[in-house]
Scaffold this active site. Structure first.
Site, PDB file in Angstrom:
ATOM      1  N   PHE A  11      -6.233  40.693  14.445  1.00  0.00           N
ATOM      2  CA  PHE A  11      -6.172  39.222  14.424  1.00  0.00           C
ATOM      3  C   PHE A  11      -7.566  38.623  14.191  1.00  0.00           C
ATOM      4  O   PHE A  11      -7.845  38.026  13.145  1.00  0.00           O
ATOM      5  CB  PHE A  11      -5.528  38.768  15.750  1.00  0.00           C
ATOM      6  N   ASP A  31     -10.712  50.497  10.544  1.00  0.00           N
ATOM      7  CA  ASP A  31      -9.592  50.225  11.446  1.00  0.00           C
ATOM      8  C   ASP A  31      -8.614  51.399  11.396  1.00  0.00           C
ATOM      9  O   ASP A  31      -8.441  52.022  10.351  1.00  0.00           O
ATOM     10  CB  ASP A  31      -8.871  48.922  11.017  1.00  0.00           C
ATOM     11  N   ASN A  32      -7.985  51.683  12.537  1.00  0.00           N
ATOM     12  CA  ASN A  32      -6.919  52.699  12.528  1.00  0.00           C
ATOM     13  C   ASN A  32      -5.541  52.039  12.527  1.00  0.00           C
ATOM     14  O   ASN A  32      -4.527  52.729  12.624  1.00  0.00           O
ATOM     15  CB  ASN A  32      -7.061  53.661  13.725  1.00  0.00           C
ATOM     16  N   THR A  35      -3.165  48.436  16.404  1.00  0.00           N
ATOM     17  CA  THR A  35      -2.579  47.131  16.746  1.00  0.00           C
ATOM     18  C   THR A  35      -2.812  46.114  15.627  1.00  0.00           C
ATOM     19  O   THR A  35      -2.345  44.981  15.724  1.00  0.00           O
ATOM     20  CB  THR A  35      -3.153  46.573  18.077  1.00  0.00           C
ATOM     21  N   SER A  75     -10.458  47.379  19.409  1.00  0.00           N
ATOM     22  CA  SER A  75      -9.906  47.620  20.750  1.00  0.00           C
ATOM     23  C   SER A  75      -8.570  46.899  20.833  1.00  0.00           C
ATOM     24  O   SER A  75      -8.458  45.765  20.363  1.00  0.00           O
ATOM     25  CB  SER A  75     -10.815  47.040  21.849  1.00  0.00           C
ATOM     26  N   TYR A 145      -8.921  48.299  30.313  1.00  0.00           N
ATOM     27  CA  TYR A 145      -9.534  47.345  29.376  1.00  0.00           C
ATOM     28  C   TYR A 145     -10.817  46.770  29.986  1.00  0.00           C
ATOM     29  O   TYR A 145     -11.880  46.805  29.366  1.00  0.00           O
ATOM     30  CB  TYR A 145      -8.529  46.235  29.090  1.00  0.00           C
ATOM     31  N   TYR A 159     -28.689  50.788  24.688  1.00  0.00           N
ATOM     32  CA  TYR A 159     -29.185  51.033  23.319  1.00  0.00           C
ATOM     33  C   TYR A 159     -30.290  50.037  22.971  1.00  0.00           C
ATOM     34  O   TYR A 159     -31.240  50.380  22.283  1.00  0.00           O
ATOM     35  CB  TYR A 159     -28.035  50.935  22.300  1.00  0.00           C
ATOM     36  N   THR A 175      -8.133  33.551  22.829  1.00  0.00           N
ATOM     37  CA  THR A 175      -8.188  32.932  21.497  1.00  0.00           C
ATOM     38  C   THR A 175      -6.866  33.170  20.778  1.00  0.00           C
ATOM     39  O   THR A 175      -6.282  34.243  20.902  1.00  0.00           O
ATOM     40  CB  THR A 175      -9.367  33.528  20.700  1.00  0.00           C
ATOM     41  N   ARG A 186       0.919  38.274  23.930  1.00  0.00           N
ATOM     42  CA  ARG A 186       0.022  37.271  24.489  1.00  0.00           C
ATOM     43  C   ARG A 186       0.759  35.944  24.591  1.00  0.00           C
ATOM     44  O   ARG A 186       1.740  35.692  23.882  1.00  0.00           O
ATOM     45  CB  ARG A 186      -1.254  37.169  23.655  1.00  0.00           C
TER      46      ARG A 186
HETATM   47  P1  NAD Z   1      -6.080  42.945  17.742  1.00  0.00           P
HETATM   48  O1  NAD Z   1      -5.296  43.915  18.522  1.00  0.00           O
HETATM   49  O2  NAD Z   1      -5.350  42.028  16.831  1.00  0.00           O
HETATM   50  O3  NAD Z   1      -7.212  43.663  16.890  1.00  0.00           O
HETATM   51  C1  NAD Z   1      -7.865  44.827  17.311  1.00  0.00           C
HETATM   52  C2  NAD Z   1      -8.058  45.718  16.092  1.00  0.00           C
HETATM   53  O4  NAD Z   1      -8.749  46.915  16.497  1.00  0.00           O
HETATM   54  C3  NAD Z   1      -6.734  46.170  15.480  1.00  0.00           C
HETATM   55  O5  NAD Z   1      -6.756  45.995  14.081  1.00  0.00           O
HETATM   56  C4  NAD Z   1      -6.645  47.644  15.841  1.00  0.00           C
HETATM   57  O6  NAD Z   1      -5.879  48.389  14.919  1.00  0.00           O
HETATM   58  C5  NAD Z   1      -8.105  48.023  15.873  1.00  0.00           C
HETATM   59  N1  NAD Z   1      -8.392  49.227  16.667  1.00  0.00           N
HETATM   60  C6  NAD Z   1      -8.033  49.471  17.943  1.00  0.00           C
HETATM   61  N2  NAD Z   1      -8.477  50.679  18.315  1.00  0.00           N
HETATM   62  C7  NAD Z   1      -9.138  51.211  17.249  1.00  0.00           C
HETATM   63  C8  NAD Z   1      -9.823  52.418  17.019  1.00  0.00           C
HETATM   64  N3  NAD Z   1      -9.921  53.367  17.959  1.00  0.00           N
HETATM   65  N4  NAD Z   1     -10.384  52.636  15.802  1.00  0.00           N
HETATM   66  C9  NAD Z   1     -10.307  51.683  14.830  1.00  0.00           C
HETATM   67  N5  NAD Z   1      -9.666  50.512  14.999  1.00  0.00           N
HETATM   68  C10 NAD Z   1      -9.090  50.280  16.198  1.00  0.00           C
HETATM   69  O7  NAD Z   1      -6.921  42.097  18.813  1.00  0.00           O
HETATM   70  P2  NAD Z   1      -7.871  40.831  18.617  1.00  0.00           P
HETATM   71  O8  NAD Z   1      -7.320  39.730  19.424  1.00  0.00           O
HETATM   72  O9  NAD Z   1      -8.153  40.628  17.202  1.00  0.00           O
HETATM   73  O10 NAD Z   1      -9.191  41.334  19.371  1.00  0.00           O
HETATM   74  C11 NAD Z   1     -10.319  41.787  18.665  1.00  0.00           C
HETATM   75  C12 NAD Z   1     -11.453  42.060  19.641  1.00  0.00           C
HETATM   76  O11 NAD Z   1     -11.792  40.861  20.347  1.00  0.00           O
HETATM   77  C13 NAD Z   1     -11.121  43.117  20.685  1.00  0.00           C
HETATM   78  O12 NAD Z   1     -12.271  43.908  20.903  1.00  0.00           O
HETATM   79  C14 NAD Z   1     -10.823  42.311  21.926  1.00  0.00           C
HETATM   80  O13 NAD Z   1     -11.125  43.015  23.093  1.00  0.00           O
HETATM   81  C15 NAD Z   1     -11.736  41.101  21.744  1.00  0.00           C
HETATM   82  N6  NAD Z   1     -11.197  39.945  22.467  1.00  0.00           N
HETATM   83  C16 NAD Z   1     -10.156  39.219  21.950  1.00  0.00           C
HETATM   84  C17 NAD Z   1      -9.658  38.141  22.684  1.00  0.00           C
HETATM   85  C18 NAD Z   1      -8.549  37.261  22.158  1.00  0.00           C
HETATM   86  O14 NAD Z   1      -8.141  36.330  22.878  1.00  0.00           O
HETATM   87  N7  NAD Z   1      -8.034  37.418  20.969  1.00  0.00           N
HETATM   88  C19 NAD Z   1     -10.199  37.831  23.956  1.00  0.00           C
HETATM   89  C20 NAD Z   1     -11.224  38.626  24.431  1.00  0.00           C
HETATM   90  C21 NAD Z   1     -11.730  39.666  23.691  1.00  0.00           C
HETATM   91  N1  UDP Z   2       1.999  35.016  30.212  1.00  0.00           N
HETATM   92  C1  UDP Z   2       3.229  34.416  30.442  1.00  0.00           C
HETATM   93  N2  UDP Z   2       4.251  34.719  29.594  1.00  0.00           N
HETATM   94  C2  UDP Z   2       4.117  35.535  28.521  1.00  0.00           C
HETATM   95  C3  UDP Z   2       2.852  36.132  28.272  1.00  0.00           C
HETATM   96  C4  UDP Z   2       1.807  35.845  29.158  1.00  0.00           C
HETATM   97  O1  UDP Z   2       3.400  33.649  31.404  1.00  0.00           O
HETATM   98  O2  UDP Z   2       5.094  35.733  27.795  1.00  0.00           O
HETATM   99  C5  UDP Z   2       0.876  34.685  31.117  1.00  0.00           C
HETATM  100  C6  UDP Z   2       0.099  35.886  31.616  1.00  0.00           C
HETATM  101  O3  UDP Z   2       0.692  36.419  32.777  1.00  0.00           O
HETATM  102  C7  UDP Z   2      -1.261  35.251  31.894  1.00  0.00           C
HETATM  103  C8  UDP Z   2      -1.395  34.171  30.827  1.00  0.00           C
HETATM  104  O4  UDP Z   2      -0.066  33.919  30.379  1.00  0.00           O
HETATM  105  O5  UDP Z   2      -1.275  34.640  33.167  1.00  0.00           O
HETATM  106  C9  UDP Z   2      -2.259  34.584  29.647  1.00  0.00           C
HETATM  107  O6  UDP Z   2      -1.786  35.827  29.174  1.00  0.00           O
HETATM  108  P1  UDP Z   2      -2.296  36.527  27.844  1.00  0.00           P
HETATM  109  O7  UDP Z   2      -1.530  37.802  27.709  1.00  0.00           O
HETATM  110  O8  UDP Z   2      -2.270  35.583  26.698  1.00  0.00           O
HETATM  111  O9  UDP Z   2      -3.834  36.872  28.061  1.00  0.00           O
HETATM  112  P2  UDP Z   2      -4.862  37.136  29.252  1.00  0.00           P
HETATM  113  O10 UDP Z   2      -5.674  35.898  29.275  1.00  0.00           O
HETATM  114  O11 UDP Z   2      -4.148  37.383  30.535  1.00  0.00           O
HETATM  115  O12 UDP Z   2      -5.607  38.344  28.763  1.00  0.00           O
END
Ligand code: NAD
Ligand code: UDP
Length: 317
Positions: A11, A31-32, A35, A75, A145, A159, A175, A186
């Protein structure tokens, strides 16, 4: 710049790849697709400066040729994803981060770590600023996580201190936006998909827990500002607009015009009660502030999901 983006098929990663390509950078996406999805990056293949390497970065993050910056986003990020992939999540936060750091070290490149508000666990301080050390259950299910990201921050700073790698850390708060998977679990994507399908909206717990929701374009602007800077951080990146989950459900019902019911389910273990970033520091150092109010961002996301509902296969939906 030639930027390596781990997790670029996900995403946030796919939006980051796109924004970098649009401003003229070359991008290598690693990317693998565990997700992430090929369709997130299908439209980027038209750029000659876009390369895709199918790799598990927990095993290797090697990239042929020079690299100016590494953005490490790989991740699982959705709670159902990381609870389903616990060992992979720990591996990518630890070995995956080390491999990405090595790529940066070998190229003398800038390194950006996508960390998370989850490093604060279920916070006892509100709002959360970067000096707060957090309240994480190290043996609970979410620890795969939370602790992986805490280790990722620690090894990144090691590092920097020991090997001089130009590391910057961003702690991302919840986000949302286009390209989230409908079924990734989510809250924003789940509520929108449920409302559009006429299914009950699943509120976990009493719905009084809060989150602060940031629209994807704001977040990506902040990631790029950090990538372009030489700041270390960590900086919180998120929209401090704080919403209860119940109010978010009402907003989604309002915007979609859906008459879906609300269904209450048990709260997941260690689900944080309150979340709001203090964004003073990122404002001072990078001049970053969110611009998209939650109502607008949810409306844009609903539009995107509505179009896709017509296109998506039953399996995707
Ligand atoms: P996502 O699951 O959509 O994207 C994660 C990507 O990482 C996927 O394309 C998945 O295939 C890839 N991936 C996972 N493990 C891998 C591996 N071992 N090797 C190669 N690729 C791998 O999630 P996202 O929401 O896009 O999140 C991206 C990053 O931002 C993550 O590190 C996440 O922890 C961080 N983050 C996101 C949010 C959010 O709200 N979206 C909040 C906090 C942190
Ligand atoms: N949540 C919910 N219904 C859903 C999915 C999530 O009520 O179908 C709640 C979840 O328990 C949390 C909040 O919404 O309190 C945000 O969840 P999310 O999975 O988006 O991300 P988090 O901020 O917890 O990583």
């Amino acid at each position: 710049m030639r930027v390596a983006v781990t997790g670029g098929g996900g995403f946030l990663g796919s939006h980051l790849c796109e924004a970098l390509l649009r401003r003229g950078d070359a991008v290598v996406c690693l990317d693998n697709l565990s997700t992430g999805r090929p369709e997130n990056i299908a439209h980027l293949r038209k750029y000659p400066e876009f390369e895709f390497i199918h790799a598990d970065v927990s095993v290797t993050a090697e990239v042929p040729g020079p690299v100016d910056a590494v953005a490490h986003l790989a991740s699982p990020a959705s709670p159902p994803d990381y609870l389903r992939l616990p060992l992979q999540t720990l591996a990518v936060g630890s070995r995956g981060t080390e491999n990405a750091l090595e790529l940066a070290r070998l190229n003398n490149a800038r390194f950006l770590l996508a960390s998370t508000s989850e490093v604060y666990g279920d916070p006892l301080v509100h709002p959360q600023d970067e000096d707060y050390w957090g309240n994480v259950n190290p043996v609970g299910p979410r620890s795969v996580y939370d602790e992986a990201k805490r280790y990722a921050e620690a090894v990144s700073l090691a590092y920097r201190r020991s090997l001089g790698v130009d590391v910057g850390i961003i702690r991302i708060f919840n986000t949302y936006g286009p390209r989230m998977r409908r079924l990734d679990g989510r809250v924003v994507s789940s509520f929108i998909a449920q409302a559009l399908d006429g299914d009950p909206l699943t509120i976990y717990g009493d719905g009084k827990q809060t989150r602060s929701f940031c629209y994807v374009s704001d977040l990506i602007r902040g990631l790029i500002a950090m990538l372009d800077s030489s700041e270390t951080g960590p900086f919180n990146l998120g929209n401090p607009e704080e919403w209860t989950v119940s109010d978010l459900a009402e907003l989604v019902l309002d915007i979609t015009g859906s008459d879906s019911e609300i269904q209450y389910h048990p709260l997941p273990v260690d689900d944080p009660v309150r979340r709001r970033p203090d964004i003073t520091r990122v404002g001072e150092h990078l001049g970053w502030h969110p611009e998209v109010p939650v109502e607008d961002g949810v409306r844009r996301t609903v539009e995107w999901f509505s179009v896709r509902a017509c296109e998506a296969t039953t399996e995707e939906r």
